[in-house]
Design a protein around this motif. Structure first.
Motif, PDB file in Angstrom:
ATOM      1  N   TYR A  56      44.957  43.350  36.112  1.00  0.00           N
ATOM      2  CA  TYR A  56      45.758  44.442  36.640  1.00  0.00           C
ATOM      3  C   TYR A  56      45.175  45.077  37.899  1.00  0.00           C
ATOM      4  O   TYR A  56      45.879  45.282  38.877  1.00  0.00           O
ATOM      5  CB  TYR A  56      45.946  45.517  35.553  1.00  0.00           C
ATOM      6  N   ASP A  57      43.904  45.404  37.904  1.00  0.00           N
ATOM      7  CA  ASP A  57      43.324  46.188  38.993  1.00  0.00           C
ATOM      8  C   ASP A  57      42.569  45.379  40.034  1.00  0.00           C
ATOM      9  O   ASP A  57      42.449  45.819  41.174  1.00  0.00           O
ATOM     10  CB  ASP A  57      42.339  47.228  38.431  1.00  0.00           C
ATOM     11  N   GLY A  58      42.017  44.275  39.668  1.00  0.00           N
ATOM     12  CA  GLY A  58      41.094  43.557  40.536  1.00  0.00           C
ATOM     13  C   GLY A  58      41.757  42.852  41.703  1.00  0.00           C
ATOM     14  O   GLY A  58      42.986  42.737  41.775  1.00  0.00           O
ATOM     15  N   PRO A  59      40.956  42.355  42.616  1.00  0.00           N
ATOM     16  CA  PRO A  59      41.507  41.698  43.800  1.00  0.00           C
ATOM     17  C   PRO A  59      42.193  40.367  43.506  1.00  0.00           C
ATOM     18  O   PRO A  59      43.025  39.925  44.299  1.00  0.00           O
ATOM     19  CB  PRO A  59      40.287  41.500  44.705  1.00  0.00           C
ATOM     20  N   ILE A  60      41.861  39.741  42.377  1.00  0.00           N
ATOM     21  CA  ILE A  60      42.546  38.485  42.048  1.00  0.00           C
ATOM     22  C   ILE A  60      43.561  38.675  40.923  1.00  0.00           C
ATOM     23  O   ILE A  60      44.001  37.705  40.313  1.00  0.00           O
ATOM     24  CB  ILE A  60      41.539  37.372  41.703  1.00  0.00           C
ATOM     25  N   ALA A  61      43.963  39.914  40.677  1.00  0.00           N
ATOM     26  CA  ALA A  61      45.035  40.180  39.720  1.00  0.00           C
ATOM     27  C   ALA A  61      46.328  39.590  40.275  1.00  0.00           C
ATOM     28  O   ALA A  61      46.534  39.571  41.496  1.00  0.00           O
ATOM     29  CB  ALA A  61      45.180  41.675  39.492  1.00  0.00           C
ATOM     30  N   ASN A  64      48.204  41.699  42.835  1.00  0.00           N
ATOM     31  CA  ASN A  64      47.487  41.848  44.104  1.00  0.00           C
ATOM     32  C   ASN A  64      47.479  40.552  44.895  1.00  0.00           C
ATOM     33  O   ASN A  64      47.481  40.578  46.125  1.00  0.00           O
ATOM     34  CB  ASN A  64      46.065  42.344  43.859  1.00  0.00           C
ATOM     35  N   MET A  65      47.454  39.431  44.204  1.00  0.00           N
ATOM     36  CA  MET A  65      47.546  38.144  44.895  1.00  0.00           C
ATOM     37  C   MET A  65      48.910  37.982  45.546  1.00  0.00           C
ATOM     38  O   MET A  65      49.028  37.462  46.656  1.00  0.00           O
ATOM     39  CB  MET A  65      47.269  36.993  43.923  1.00  0.00           C
ATOM     40  N   ARG A  66      49.969  38.430  44.840  1.00  0.00           N
ATOM     41  CA  ARG A  66      51.318  38.351  45.423  1.00  0.00           C
ATOM     42  C   ARG A  66      51.424  39.245  46.657  1.00  0.00           C
ATOM     43  O   ARG A  66      52.042  38.864  47.654  1.00  0.00           O
ATOM     44  CB  ARG A  66      52.368  38.736  44.385  1.00  0.00           C
ATOM     45  N   LYS A  67      50.822  40.440  46.602  1.00  0.00           N
ATOM     46  CA  LYS A  67      50.834  41.340  47.753  1.00  0.00           C
ATOM     47  C   LYS A  67      50.107  40.711  48.935  1.00  0.00           C
ATOM     48  O   LYS A  67      50.565  40.788  50.073  1.00  0.00           O
ATOM     49  CB  LYS A  67      50.180  42.671  47.408  1.00  0.00           C
TER      50      LYS A  67
END
Length: 71
Positions: A56-61, A64-67
């Motif tokens: 949920y929070d991390g850079p490889i969530a 966040n990957m979709r963003k």
């Protein structure tokens, strides 16, 4: 979480997990089985914080990957 340098979140999770374990030790710490249950409480809490960071929070969530991919 160390690899992503999420040290404040790691420290917060450890603080919560340790507090839960100490509370559990106050309730069930008088027997060997109780101490093992307290370790279980501690480790499940750490697992929950780690999974939250990963999914949920991390850079490889995934979100966040979709963003990052859309940008």
């Amino acid at each position: 979480m160390q690899g992503h340098q999420a040290f404040p979140r790691l420290a917060g999770g450890m603080l919560v997990s340790t507090t839960l374990m100490l509370g559990a030790l106050q309730l069930w710490g008088s027997t060997v089985e109780g101490v093992w249950c307290c370790f279980f409480v501690f480790n499940v809490s750490r697992l929950a914080f780690g999974l939250r960071h990963h999914f949920y929070d991390g850079p490889i969530a995934p979100r966040n990957m979709r963003k990052a991919k859309a940008a």
